[in-house]
Design an enzyme around this catalytic site. Sequence first.
Site, mmCIF file in Angstrom:
data_model
loop_
_atom_site.group_PDB
_atom_site.id
_atom_site.type_symbol
_atom_site.label_atom_id
_atom_site.label_comp_id
_atom_site.label_asym_id
_atom_site.label_seq_id
_atom_site.Cartn_x
_atom_site.Cartn_y
_atom_site.Cartn_z
ATOM 1 N N ALA A 115 39.911 43.268 35.315
ATOM 2 C CA ALA A 115 38.582 42.892 35.810
ATOM 3 C C ALA A 115 38.168 43.902 36.881
ATOM 4 O O ALA A 115 39.023 44.541 37.501
ATOM 5 C CB ALA A 115 38.585 41.476 36.380
ATOM 6 N N PHE A 116 36.850 44.020 37.110
ATOM 7 C CA PHE A 116 36.364 45.080 38.010
ATOM 8 C C PHE A 116 36.866 44.898 39.437
ATOM 9 O O PHE A 116 36.829 45.840 40.224
ATOM 10 C CB PHE A 116 34.828 45.137 37.982
ATOM 11 C CG PHE A 116 34.159 44.219 38.973
ATOM 12 C CD1 PHE A 116 33.997 42.872 38.711
ATOM 13 C CD2 PHE A 116 33.706 44.712 40.191
ATOM 14 C CE1 PHE A 116 33.397 42.030 39.632
ATOM 15 C CE2 PHE A 116 33.104 43.882 41.129
ATOM 16 C CZ PHE A 116 32.955 42.533 40.847
ATOM 17 N N LYS A 117 37.328 43.708 39.792
ATOM 18 C CA LYS A 117 37.773 43.484 41.167
ATOM 19 C C LYS A 117 38.939 44.401 41.554
ATOM 20 O O LYS A 117 39.132 44.690 42.727
ATOM 21 C CB LYS A 117 38.125 42.020 41.373
ATOM 22 C CG LYS A 117 36.885 41.143 41.331
ATOM 23 C CD LYS A 117 37.150 39.714 41.762
ATOM 24 C CE LYS A 117 35.845 38.935 41.851
ATOM 25 N NZ LYS A 117 35.196 38.723 40.538
ATOM 26 N N ASP A 118 39.673 44.876 40.550
ATOM 27 C CA ASP A 118 40.754 45.830 40.838
ATOM 28 C C ASP A 118 40.234 47.106 41.490
ATOM 29 O O ASP A 118 40.943 47.747 42.261
ATOM 30 C CB ASP A 118 41.473 46.230 39.540
ATOM 31 C CG ASP A 118 42.303 45.101 38.949
ATOM 32 O OD1 ASP A 118 42.832 44.270 39.714
ATOM 33 O OD2 ASP A 118 42.435 45.064 37.710
ATOM 34 N N MET A 121 40.029 46.068 45.141
ATOM 35 C CA MET A 121 41.218 45.427 45.689
ATOM 36 C C MET A 121 42.403 46.390 45.764
ATOM 37 O O MET A 121 43.196 46.347 46.698
ATOM 38 C CB MET A 121 41.551 44.215 44.823
ATOM 39 C CG MET A 121 42.244 43.105 45.533
ATOM 40 S SD MET A 121 41.203 42.240 46.723
ATOM 41 C CE MET A 121 40.619 40.875 45.736
#
Length: 476
Positions: A115-118, A121
């Site tokens: 997911a793009f949150k990587d 993060m």
Amino acid sequence: MRYLSTRGNPDRKRFCEILLEGLAPDGGLYLPEAYPQVSDVTLLQWRTVYHQQGYAALAFEILSLYIDDIPAADLRALCAKTYTAEVFGTGEIVPLRHLEDGVWIEALSNGPTLAFKDMAMQLLGNLFEYELGRRGEELNILGATSGDTGSAAEYAMRGKKGVRVFMTSPHGRMSPFQQAQMFSLQDANIHNIAINGVFDDCQDIVKAVSNDLAFKRKYKIGTVNSINWARLLAQVVYYFAGYIQATTSNDQKVSFAVPSGNFGNVCAGHVARQMGLPIDKLVVATNENDVLDEFFRTGVYRVRGTADTHETSSPSMDISKASNFERFVFDLLGRDGARVKGLFGEGLSKTGQFDLSADPAFAQAATRYGFVSGKSTHAHRLKTIQDTWSRHGMVIDTHTADGLKVALEQRTAGVPMVVLETALPIKFAATIVEALGREPERPAKFEGIEALPKRVKVMDADVAAIQALIAAECGY
Ligand SMILES: *Cc1c(COP(=O)(O)O)cnc(C)c1O
């Protein structure tokens, strides 16, 4: 570069001070005092940097405009360590895939948790480790997740010195794939806590522990939620990388369509646009939880209650209020901190809404800041997934489908439209099966993860018991 709060507190802080903080002490969100301006010449240089040296080098160029309390050589090394082909699956990190005439998909979901949150993060994990090491401090991250955020945080913090993660999630309510992703981590500093309850119970625990100020101070409790400025800043980079890939010269404009929940992703697009990146429109796409679409259509921002928050097939956009939205409103209202404090502080807590429709500033959301919006429902999602498969042979996830649906409505002839892909379809397989009658592809490294040994404690929603667990792990 100094940072200020959206609610008018006169304090000014540096990057590393706000890195480990959540909200500003006055309840506001941090923003830079001014957005650094990127000249045409600089943008031209960045094109070369991206094409010849890659994404990590571009990230360094952008981040160094905002971070002046980490030596340049260290910051460059942190970027190089974060954005590697090994972690993100390709050397381009965020490759653009052509879909149809003038429409592109920017792949942001090839990191460890798909997911793009990587994207943000992974950098945050390295920044935390660096800064905590420099200070000789520790941090205990306590979070609540129903999916993407928790796993992205765990994969970013695993094995990092000075950091422990305590991640609560509602027992038995995440998809088998999501559970396997989180619970199969065997790192000693990662603690999965499955709570007998629902997501709100998990959030209440985090709030209760954070409000116990003595406990919070003693055990250095922190969070990694999407209001963290460093996360937003990391996301600015892929707007530049998307623009550079979609164009051949700087006199072209590009629009971005962004599947939105807490307004973190698209707010990074706003920052990129304010820096001078030639973005035409910022297209905010929501699902049935349309708080943001309602605002951009009507000027009314109306927070939803739990009963009005729908569980949808694009669950990472199921929000009742958009926690990053205050940043944009601050800019929209000419950075009037006192007014923002009135709207988001007392105003929202009393009435749950505010109305800017009669304010001349509201019209500028579209005319001056480029924002437009639209909404997508389960039926649209299925149809968009089906169309994209039958016409282009590409399987897209449910959130990306919401983005694409609204993107196609907002297209302008001659302006490339880049849709941000926020997750891979395998994370939301049930809806893909519903739409296409077939399972989405699974990246090789996730083959058989459901069968791996799981490391998770099942606990009741008992604040004292969670505090005791944290204390025992810290050993002081
Ligand atoms: C978090 C998330 C979103 C929403 O992003 P915001 O920054 O909260 O607007 C959209 N899609 C996916 C897959 C996500 O994980």
